[in-house]
Design an enzyme around this catalytic site. Sequence first.
Site, PDB file in Angstrom:
ATOM      1  N   ASP A 171      10.338   5.927  -7.038  1.00 10.51           N
ATOM      2  CA  ASP A 171      10.825   7.103  -6.324  1.00 10.51           C
ATOM      3  C   ASP A 171      12.311   7.018  -5.977  1.00 10.51           C
ATOM      4  OD1 ASP A 171       8.541   8.678  -6.300  1.00 10.51           O
ATOM      5  OD2 ASP A 171       7.778   7.820  -4.434  1.00 10.51           O
ATOM      6  N   GLU A 173       1.861  -0.116   0.866  1.00 12.26           N
ATOM      7  CA  GLU A 173       3.128   0.617   0.754  1.00 12.26           C
ATOM      8  C   GLU A 173       3.420   1.196   2.136  1.00 12.26           C
ATOM      9  OE1 GLU A 173       5.297   3.683   1.107  1.00 12.26           O
ATOM     10  OE2 GLU A 173       3.901   4.683  -0.264  1.00 12.26           O
ATOM     11  N   ASP A 227      -0.879   3.196  -2.140  1.00 10.54           N
ATOM     12  CA  ASP A 227       0.174   4.172  -1.888  1.00 10.54           C
ATOM     13  C   ASP A 227      -0.027   4.831  -0.524  1.00 10.54           C
ATOM     14  OD1 ASP A 227       2.461   5.685  -2.916  1.00 10.54           O
ATOM     15  OD2 ASP A 227       1.079   7.386  -2.942  1.00 10.54           O
TER      16      ASP A 227
END
Length: 507
Positions: free
Chosen positions: A397, A343, A296
């Site tokens: 998200d 990411e 992430d």
Amino acid sequence: MRDRRSGILLHPTSLPGPHGSGDLGAAAHRFARWLSLAGQRLWQVLPLGPTGYGDSPYQALSGRAGNPMLVSLEVLAREGWLGDGDLTGAPAGAPDRADLGATARWRRERLARAARRFRAGAGSQLSAELEDFRAREADWLADWALFAVLKQVHDGRPWPEWPAPLARRTPAALAAARARHAEAIFAEEFVQWCFARQWSELHDHCRALGIVILGDLPIYVAHDSVEIWTRPDLFRLDDAGRPAVVAGVPPDYFSATGQLWGNPLWSWEAVAREGWAPWISRLRGTLALVDQVRLDHFRGLEAYWEIPADAATAEAGRWVPGPGAELLSALERALGRLPLVAENLGVITPEVEALRRRFQLPGMAILQFAFGKDPQAPSFRPHAYERDLVAYTGTHDNDTVMGWWHGGAEGSTRTSADVAEEKAFARAYLATDGREIHWAMIRAVEASVADTAIVPLQDVLGLGSEARMNRPSTLGGNWAWRFREEELGPDHAARLAELARLYGRVA
């Protein structure tokens, strides 16, 4: 020949089941079989750790412990540690929403009962297995169990609000707490053993079906976490143990004020002095559970947005160089070639992409972002994809595809005209009238040259904004979506399987 595969994004809490939230029991195994039937060879999950305030998997109380809410009570009953009567009375609620707060209290009571019955009646073999687990995981388990118990004793308050001897971990206070709460500490260790056994069984089942599990490693940890309680020296905190600076991202096309996450920032100098061992341990622990890991906020390794702790928004931040190649090289030396997905969303510079390419890490492309004016939009269009890429219709998200399609400019800096132009471009690009926009987008990522295509289950089901998993920078109502067993059937599987076959994503 390159290995092309496709998969589904679904966190286990979103599985159906009778006890308030999804878990690792029968529904998880049924879903694995459905994935296989659908020609899907990858299951992506969010971080698996225990969640705290706000229920976010990205603000876990521990990066090594499993979420106790994922432990299947039905499995414990089958093993004899709970009775049938223990499984009644779960909090009632909508079948497509998890009341995570009420469910957590109810489940914890049952887990504590199971631990007591195990301790009173387990045979020598199972007792030995638990002891082996406690010894094998000693580097994190004892601290986690004590932290979890002290959180409960102090009514869930963050560790800096505990009595100073406990907050500062004085040896005498810790020893007294371990003695006083020995039974509750044992219960926490028992629960982690149960999680490990149930997760291992599910992982083995997926492996037998040819399904890879893609996990998730947040770059930052929550302030109220066992990691910061035990090693505050690895983070940039003040003398009271509170963050001196915090994490977030600057203003962009989607947010005029940026995102203020509030996580403490790592003291990269302190981590480096230890030969990067804390991060090697983090990644090794995650890879013990999953096959590949989505890292992430990868861009934060090249440079991160540092925000004063007292700032009201992320606008007051500044870019600071991150650990970059030095950290990734240390991870590679310790663990071999890194099975990571970077990411690489947000403000992505040539330096970020150079770092990703140096370590041969696939990046990500989000089709939902391909049709607007975001600087990354051109690279998110399938004709521009590279092979070494994970292509998504959307992520946890994002709004769902149907929610995005029927929604407006809320929550972003776009105008109504921008939204209309975006949708007109999507219609033309995808050659669709929009009636099945979700399947048009699924087909686009499946047909692309990207080695991996991943679709949130909400998009397979064609659900709207009510099924959105998370709205970044908001509290309340997030992380609670669940699918209903009857929603997912053989027709969905057949349609996905045909796309996987057409575009060379079957084994």
